[in-house]
Design a protein around this motif. Sequence first.
Motif, PDB file in Angstrom:
ATOM      1  N   CYS A 216       0.825  -1.222   0.000  1.00 58.60           N
ATOM      2  CA  CYS A 216       0.000   0.000   0.000  1.00 58.60           C
ATOM      3  C   CYS A 216       0.850   1.259   0.000  1.00 58.60           C
ATOM      4  CB  CYS A 216      -0.930  -0.010   1.213  1.00 58.60           C
ATOM      5  SG  CYS A 216      -2.165  -1.327   1.150  1.00 58.60           S
ATOM      6  N   TRP A 217       2.048   1.176   0.543  1.00 61.99           N
ATOM      7  CA  TRP A 217       2.951   2.323   0.545  1.00 61.99           C
ATOM      8  C   TRP A 217       3.342   2.699  -0.886  1.00 61.99           C
ATOM      9  CZ3 TRP A 217       4.346   5.882   3.927  1.00 61.99           C
ATOM     10  CH2 TRP A 217       5.510   6.610   3.744  1.00 61.99           C
ATOM     11  N   ALA A 218       3.345   1.709  -1.766  1.00 62.45           N
ATOM     12  CA  ALA A 218       3.699   1.924  -3.174  1.00 62.45           C
ATOM     13  C   ALA A 218       2.455   2.015  -4.053  1.00 62.45           C
ATOM     14  CB  ALA A 218       4.612   0.811  -3.670  1.00 62.45           C
ATOM     15  N   GLY A 219       1.348   2.473  -3.499  1.00 64.49           N
ATOM     16  CA  GLY A 219       0.133   2.672  -4.279  1.00 64.49           C
ATOM     17  C   GLY A 219      -0.589   1.401  -4.639  1.00 64.49           C
ATOM     18  N   GLY A 220      -0.387   0.346  -3.844  1.00 64.60           N
ATOM     19  CA  GLY A 220      -1.103  -0.900  -4.085  1.00 64.60           C
ATOM     20  C   GLY A 220      -0.411  -1.838  -5.051  1.00 64.60           C
ATOM     21  N   ARG A 221       0.896  -1.716  -5.195  1.00 63.71           N
ATOM     22  CA  ARG A 221       1.630  -2.590  -6.111  1.00 63.71           C
ATOM     23  C   ARG A 221       1.504  -4.040  -5.660  1.00 63.71           C
ATOM     24  NH1 ARG A 221       7.259  -4.313  -6.834  1.00 63.71           N
ATOM     25  NH2 ARG A 221       7.815  -3.322  -4.861  1.00 63.71           N
ATOM     26  N   LEU A 222       1.181  -4.929  -6.612  1.00 64.59           N
ATOM     27  CA  LEU A 222       1.053  -6.350  -6.325  1.00 64.59           C
ATOM     28  C   LEU A 222       2.428  -7.014  -6.437  1.00 64.59           C
ATOM     29  CD1 LEU A 222      -2.256  -7.288  -8.202  1.00 64.59           C
ATOM     30  CD2 LEU A 222      -1.946  -6.228  -5.957  1.00 64.59           C
ATOM     31  N   ILE A 223       2.761  -7.821  -5.439  1.00 64.27           N
ATOM     32  CA  ILE A 223       4.064  -8.467  -5.379  1.00 64.27           C
ATOM     33  C   ILE A 223       3.865  -9.975  -5.246  1.00 64.27           C
ATOM     34  CG2 ILE A 223       6.272  -8.569  -4.164  1.00 64.27           C
ATOM     35  CD1 ILE A 223       5.701  -5.818  -3.032  1.00 64.27           C
ATOM     36  N   GLU A 224       4.536 -10.742  -6.092  1.00 61.62           N
ATOM     37  CA  GLU A 224       4.434 -12.190  -6.050  1.00 61.62           C
ATOM     38  C   GLU A 224       5.249 -12.755  -4.889  1.00 61.62           C
ATOM     39  OE1 GLU A 224       2.202 -13.470  -7.944  1.00 61.62           O
ATOM     40  OE2 GLU A 224       1.941 -11.589  -9.057  1.00 61.62           O
ATOM     41  N   LEU A 225       4.971 -14.018  -4.540  1.00 61.14           N
ATOM     42  CA  LEU A 225       5.640 -14.659  -3.416  1.00 61.14           C
ATOM     43  C   LEU A 225       7.154 -14.674  -3.588  1.00 61.14           C
ATOM     44  CD1 LEU A 225       5.598 -16.274  -0.779  1.00 61.14           C
ATOM     45  CD2 LEU A 225       5.207 -18.342  -2.145  1.00 61.14           C
ATOM     46  N   ASP A 226       7.636 -15.052  -4.775  1.00 61.08           N
ATOM     47  CA  ASP A 226       9.088 -15.118  -4.964  1.00 61.08           C
ATOM     48  C   ASP A 226       9.727 -13.732  -4.913  1.00 61.08           C
ATOM     49  OD1 ASP A 226       7.950 -14.312  -7.341  1.00 61.08           O
ATOM     50  OD2 ASP A 226       9.244 -15.536  -8.621  1.00 61.08           O
ATOM     51  N   GLN A 227       8.975 -12.718  -5.343  1.00 56.90           N
ATOM     52  CA  GLN A 227       9.490 -11.351  -5.249  1.00 56.90           C
ATOM     53  C   GLN A 227       9.589 -10.907  -3.785  1.00 56.90           C
ATOM     54  OE1 GLN A 227       6.408  -9.636  -7.798  1.00 56.90           O
ATOM     55  NE2 GLN A 227       7.970  -9.121  -9.314  1.00 56.90           N
ATOM     56  N   MET A 228       8.639 -11.332  -2.977  1.00 57.73           N
ATOM     57  CA  MET A 228       8.671 -10.990  -1.549  1.00 57.73           C
ATOM     58  C   MET A 228       9.869 -11.647  -0.878  1.00 57.73           C
ATOM     59  SD  MET A 228       6.337  -8.929  -0.324  1.00 57.73           S
ATOM     60  CE  MET A 228       6.049  -9.385   1.380  1.00 57.73           C
ATOM     61  N   GLN A 229      10.141 -12.881  -1.266  1.00 60.86           N
ATOM     62  CA  GLN A 229      11.276 -13.583  -0.679  1.00 60.86           C
ATOM     63  C   GLN A 229      12.582 -12.876  -1.028  1.00 60.86           C
ATOM     64  OE1 GLN A 229      10.371 -17.381  -2.357  1.00 60.86           O
ATOM     65  NE2 GLN A 229       8.843 -17.876  -0.787  1.00 60.86           N
TER      66      GLN A 229
END
Length: 293
Positions: A216-229
């Motif tokens: 939400c800090w980045a305007g609701g950018r969706l992040i995949e699981l591997d990107q989060m890791q």
Amino acid sequence: MTNRKTLPDLNLPSWQAVQSLLDDESVIVRDGLIKFFQSVPETGKEFLLGLSQGEDSYLAKHAQNMIQKLGWIDSAGDFLKFIRSLRYELETGWFLLDRTVYPDFETSTYSFFLDKLADRCRELLLQPSSPRMSCEVINRVLFHEYGFRGARENFENPENSFLHRVLDRREGLPITLCAIYMLIARRIGFELDPIGTPGRFMVGCFAERHPFYIDCWAGGRLIELDQMQDKLGILPDEESGVSLLPVTVAETLTRACRNLCRHYASANDVAKKKLFESFVGEFERVHQEASNA
């Protein structure tokens, strides 16, 4: 003296009738309810507090509004009762937190504003809608149409941590923006979870085969699981992967209180710093007692 062991029985017809009238906007009915509660102040306050801390957010906001009209506000005491109740609901809890510093704000005004945001999302949603499509709609409404954003300047301003002030000012911390995002999603029947990642609070969606996350800090950018890791520098089989799992409402509100401790320490407001430290301590004490029970 009335105590929690002698709470009014909601199965009794008289209390069921009182509960059914709480959302009646008739001046005559409202005045009648106020007179009734004033005639039974101890039992009436316990009854309203129970509803205000319950899982029914619609009843909760009307009960909170009635408590305010009656002047039965013990802001710090009410938040402590919420903490000790172990009946944690995000919207109710956060507005009770806000009242510890802003006791006179109208809770219903902000609940209705959240309703308005959700209604706009419903207008834009095409059915059937996937979780990702629902997020794109919430992003459009919250961050583009209404202009909510992260408070990049004056980050340590305490107002960034109070939900109703973030709704007023349309800027806040990651955690408050995430709370608003989840409360809108819940209203449109879309359940999301709080994710207490280190450094930046996020929202998680576990409705698909593989979870994804909303920044939400980045305007609701969706992040995949591997990107989060990659973002957190962890591997999926490491114990630290717990950072990608949902946290509880209690943990979310405890983190909000810790943020406020830091804000008020920066502002050299010792009294408010100690107040929020006491709330953090109470959350921890209650959690420990519940774990040992």
